[in-house]
Motif scaffolding. Structure first.
Motif, PDB file in Angstrom:
ATOM      1  N   PRO A  69     -22.506  -2.648 -12.892  1.00  0.00           N
ATOM      2  CA  PRO A  69     -21.787  -2.183 -11.699  1.00  0.00           C
ATOM      3  C   PRO A  69     -21.971  -3.093 -10.485  1.00  0.00           C
ATOM      4  N   ARG A  70     -23.099  -3.773 -10.396  1.00  0.00           N
ATOM      5  CA  ARG A  70     -23.335  -4.653  -9.245  1.00  0.00           C
ATOM      6  C   ARG A  70     -22.308  -5.779  -9.177  1.00  0.00           C
ATOM      7  N   TRP A  71     -21.649  -6.073 -10.297  1.00  0.00           N
ATOM      8  CA  TRP A  71     -20.654  -7.154 -10.276  1.00  0.00           C
ATOM      9  C   TRP A  71     -19.513  -6.829  -9.325  1.00  0.00           C
ATOM     10  N   LEU A  72     -19.130  -5.558  -9.246  1.00  0.00           N
ATOM     11  CA  LEU A  72     -18.069  -5.169  -8.309  1.00  0.00           C
ATOM     12  C   LEU A  72     -18.518  -5.450  -6.879  1.00  0.00           C
ATOM     13  N   ASP A  73     -19.730  -5.086  -6.544  1.00  0.00           N
ATOM     14  CA  ASP A  73     -20.259  -5.338  -5.203  1.00  0.00           C
ATOM     15  C   ASP A  73     -20.331  -6.838  -4.917  1.00  0.00           C
ATOM     16  N   GLU A  74     -20.724  -7.601  -5.924  1.00  0.00           N
ATOM     17  CA  GLU A  74     -20.836  -9.047  -5.742  1.00  0.00           C
ATOM     18  C   GLU A  74     -19.466  -9.685  -5.519  1.00  0.00           C
ATOM     19  N   LEU A  75     -18.465  -9.229  -6.235  1.00  0.00           N
ATOM     20  CA  LEU A  75     -17.118  -9.796  -6.079  1.00  0.00           C
ATOM     21  C   LEU A  75     -16.575  -9.545  -4.674  1.00  0.00           C
ATOM     22  N   LEU A  76     -16.912  -8.400  -4.093  1.00  0.00           N
ATOM     23  CA  LEU A  76     -16.517  -8.132  -2.707  1.00  0.00           C
ATOM     24  C   LEU A  76     -17.256  -9.069  -1.764  1.00  0.00           C
ATOM     25  N   ALA A  77     -18.560  -9.191  -1.927  1.00  0.00           N
ATOM     26  CA  ALA A  77     -19.362 -10.043  -1.041  1.00  0.00           C
ATOM     27  C   ALA A  77     -18.980 -11.510  -1.176  1.00  0.00           C
ATOM     28  N   GLU A  78     -18.553 -11.917  -2.370  1.00  0.00           N
ATOM     29  CA  GLU A  78     -18.176 -13.315  -2.608  1.00  0.00           C
ATOM     30  C   GLU A  78     -16.762 -13.646  -2.133  1.00  0.00           C
ATOM     31  N   GLY A  79     -16.001 -12.635  -1.759  1.00  0.00           N
ATOM     32  CA  GLY A  79     -14.652 -12.871  -1.244  1.00  0.00           C
ATOM     33  C   GLY A  79     -13.568 -12.901  -2.290  1.00  0.00           C
ATOM     34  N   ALA A  80     -13.880 -12.537  -3.552  1.00  0.00           N
ATOM     35  CA  ALA A  80     -12.836 -12.454  -4.577  1.00  0.00           C
ATOM     36  C   ALA A  80     -11.999 -11.190  -4.400  1.00  0.00           C
ATOM     37  N   LEU A  81     -12.580 -10.199  -3.708  1.00  0.00           N
ATOM     38  CA  LEU A  81     -11.909  -8.940  -3.416  1.00  0.00           C
ATOM     39  C   LEU A  81     -11.969  -8.675  -1.919  1.00  0.00           C
ATOM     40  N   PHE A  82     -11.109  -7.793  -1.446  1.00  0.00           N
ATOM     41  CA  PHE A  82     -11.239  -7.280  -0.091  1.00  0.00           C
ATOM     42  C   PHE A  82     -10.886  -5.807  -0.118  1.00  0.00           C
ATOM     43  N   GLU A  83     -11.221  -5.105   0.944  1.00  0.00           N
ATOM     44  CA  GLU A  83     -10.913  -3.686   1.045  1.00  0.00           C
ATOM     45  C   GLU A  83      -9.801  -3.461   2.062  1.00  0.00           C
ATOM     46  N   TYR A  84      -8.891  -2.555   1.698  1.00  0.00           N
ATOM     47  CA  TYR A  84      -7.915  -2.090   2.670  1.00  0.00           C
ATOM     48  C   TYR A  84      -7.216  -0.872   2.080  1.00  0.00           C
ATOM     49  N   TRP A  85      -6.316  -0.294   2.896  1.00  0.00           N
ATOM     50  CA  TRP A  85      -5.532   0.846   2.448  1.00  0.00           C
ATOM     51  C   TRP A  85      -4.366   0.368   1.583  1.00  0.00           C
ATOM     52  N   SER A  86      -4.218   0.961   0.412  1.00  0.00           N
ATOM     53  CA  SER A  86      -3.029   0.761  -0.401  1.00  0.00           C
ATOM     54  C   SER A  86      -2.381   2.138  -0.513  1.00  0.00           C
ATOM     55  N   HIS A  87      -2.333   2.766  -1.696  1.00  0.00           N
ATOM     56  CA  HIS A  87      -1.938   4.181  -1.723  1.00  0.00           C
ATOM     57  C   HIS A  87      -3.103   5.038  -1.235  1.00  0.00           C
ATOM     58  N   ALA A  88      -4.299   4.431  -1.197  1.00  0.00           N
ATOM     59  CA  ALA A  88      -5.529   5.044  -0.681  1.00  0.00           C
ATOM     60  C   ALA A  88      -6.457   3.867  -0.372  1.00  0.00           C
ATOM     61  N   ALA A  89      -7.681   4.149   0.046  1.00  0.00           N
ATOM     62  CA  ALA A  89      -8.646   3.066   0.251  1.00  0.00           C
ATOM     63  C   ALA A  89      -8.937   2.405  -1.090  1.00  0.00           C
ATOM     64  N   CYS A  90      -8.842   1.079  -1.147  1.00  0.00           N
ATOM     65  CA  CYS A  90      -8.939   0.371  -2.432  1.00  0.00           C
ATOM     66  C   CYS A  90      -9.680  -0.945  -2.286  1.00  0.00           C
ATOM     67  N   PHE A  91     -10.276  -1.391  -3.394  1.00  0.00           N
ATOM     68  CA  PHE A  91     -10.646  -2.795  -3.571  1.00  0.00           C
ATOM     69  C   PHE A  91      -9.396  -3.511  -4.066  1.00  0.00           C
ATOM     70  N   LEU A  92      -9.135  -4.692  -3.510  1.00  0.00           N
ATOM     71  CA  LEU A  92      -7.883  -5.403  -3.799  1.00  0.00           C
ATOM     72  C   LEU A  92      -8.159  -6.879  -4.064  1.00  0.00           C
ATOM     73  N   PRO A  93      -7.362  -7.526  -4.902  1.00  0.00           N
ATOM     74  CA  PRO A  93      -7.547  -8.971  -5.135  1.00  0.00           C
ATOM     75  C   PRO A  93      -7.275  -9.748  -3.853  1.00  0.00           C
ATOM     76  N   ILE A  94      -8.116 -10.716  -3.544  1.00  0.00           N
ATOM     77  CA  ILE A  94      -7.984 -11.441  -2.277  1.00  0.00           C
ATOM     78  C   ILE A  94      -6.663 -12.200  -2.204  1.00  0.00           C
ATOM     79  N   GLU A  95      -6.089 -12.551  -3.333  1.00  0.00           N
ATOM     80  CA  GLU A  95      -4.821 -13.291  -3.298  1.00  0.00           C
ATOM     81  C   GLU A  95      -3.662 -12.419  -2.797  1.00  0.00           C
ATOM     82  N   HIS A  96      -3.876 -11.103  -2.703  1.00  0.00           N
ATOM     83  CA  HIS A  96      -2.846 -10.210  -2.164  1.00  0.00           C
ATOM     84  C   HIS A  96      -3.066  -9.916  -0.683  1.00  0.00           C
TER      85      HIS A  96
END
Length: 411
Positions: A69-96
């Motif tokens: 599970p820590r891989w999800l946290d690491e991907l956010l900290a590394e900038g591969a993901l970001f957080e924002y609102w989509s249909h709800a609060a979501c983790f999202l690919p940084i390329e979007h």
């Protein structure tokens, strides 16, 4: 190309394949597989309920099996993901990010976030922004109110409201999470190379969102496209406009029209998924997976879609008073091959190492075969071991004989 015709069963198989839940995952699972799964879904909804693993982690388990599970946290900290609102609060690919940046800029312009709420909120905005600029990334708990005065959003303190407004406006981003708590930092520090000139227009962004939704779902109708990225397509008359846009994309060859038995609404497949759609039409796409879904999994999060594809009438009972619950506080839909066959009401007692199945309910007319018992027992064992609660106890089931047969299969 002749228009494809699919049975409902084939449409289900196409959805499961597109979402990456048709077959058992390749082993061993790596961190890049977590990122690939999120890119495939285009979003990963965030929810904090933790009777079993929190929803974003459980959604990934449903696709990948045992992973860190820590891989999800690491991907956010590394900038591969970001957080924002989509249909709800979501983790999202940084390329979007550019697609969502348009909404951030619109929020900043439309909501007048700097001035709403009166002097106290303006002061809080200035305070938290100055604090983060001078001292670096911060959590909500770093802003302590000695007067313990609450704000107006869910009784949040004004500083928490300020953080969220600045986040909604794209001034702040979530740099990482600590113990699942958000850590906010300046957008220019999290994404130093971003230029707002890269932000697409709302029209161009809507086209991209529509294409992403159809691809992620395998097969989609206009209403399903609208709800997949709710709020990021047209706000007014959204269904009609998106229906028209999907037709335009089909004429351009980006999508293919598909006929599904007994569906009156037009359906579409992304051109990249046409080989999968053809396999489904030929009956060559046969899901073999048995797993459990979070209530916020894309497979079931749109209740109308789950009903249309699987005949599965599902709702979460978290906010239903306990005496009125039928299936449980946080029941998990059970996938067995190409069908949603029931619901699992479970709780992970982490300190005791116990995975408690409070109840397991099968849908009507689902036969209890040896294969079903073996597959559900194996999924229970894998889920429990991943939770680090290897002892599985089944309290009750409907039909009653299922509990006994599962218990025997687990031992």
């Amino acid at each position: 190309m002749t228009q494809l015709s699919l049975s409902t069963s084939a449409a289900r198989a196409l959805l499961l394949a597109a979402q990456g839940v048709s077959d058992r995952p390749a082993k061993p699972v790596r961190k890049e597989d977590v990122l690939a799964a999120i890119r495939r879904m285009c979003l990963l909804q965030i929810d904090t309920i933790s009777v079993v693993a929190r929803s974003p982690y459980l959604v990934l388990w449903s696709r990948l099996g045992a992973y860190e599970p820590r891989w999800l946290d690491e991907l956010l900290a590394e900038g591969a993901l970001f957080e924002y609102w989509s249909h709800a609060a979501c983790f999202l690919p940084i390329e979007h990010y550019g697609l969502y940046r348009r909404r951030m800029l619109e929020y900043a312009a439309e909501e007048d976030y700097l001035n709403r709420g009166g002097p106290e909120h303006a002061e809080a905005l200035n305070l938290v922004l100055a604090h983060i600029r001078e001292r670096g990334a911060a959590r909500s708990v770093h802003f302590i109110r000695e007067d313990r005065k609450a704000g107006t959003w869910w009784d949040w303190k004004p500083e928490k409201i300020a953080l969220e407004r600045l986040f909604n406006a794209g001034v702040l981003m979530i740099a990482r999470r600590e113990g699942f708590q958000r850590v906010y930092d300046l957008q220019e520090r999290v994404l130093p190379d971003w230029d707002d000139a890269q932000t697409p227009t709302r029209e161009a962004g809507s086209r991209e969102f529509a294409l992403h939704a159809v691809k992620a779902l395998g097969i989609a109708t206009a209403p399903w496209v609208v709800t997949y990225f709710k709020g990021f397509l047209y706000k007014r008359n959204g269904g009609a406009r998106i229906a028209s846009m999907l037709e335009d994309l089909a004429r351009e060859g980006m999508l293919a029209r598909v006929q599904v038995e007994n569906w009156r609404t037009p359906a579409y497949v992304h051109h990249a998924n046409l080989p999968l759609a053809e396999q489904a039409a030929e009956g060559a796409l046969q899901p073999t997976r048995t797993t459990f879904f979070s209530p916020f999994d894309p497979i079931v999060s749109n209740r109308e879609r789950a009903k249309a594809l699987f005949g599965f009438d599902y709702r979460i009972e978290t906010y239903t008073p306990a005496p009125k619950r039928v299936y449980g506080y946080f029941s998990l839909p059970i996938l067995h091959h190409n069908a949603l066959i029931g619901r699992l009401d479970a709780k992970a007692h982490r300190k005791q190492g116990l995975f408690e199945v409070k109840a397991i309910h099968l849908e009507k007319d689902v036969p209890i075969t040896e294969e079903l018992v073996a597959d559900v027992a194996a999924a229970l064992r894998e889920c429990a071991e991943w939770h680090k609660t290897p002892e599985v106890v089944i309290q009750r089931s409907d039909p009653a004989e299922l509990a006994e047969r599962l218990a025997a299969a687990l031992h």
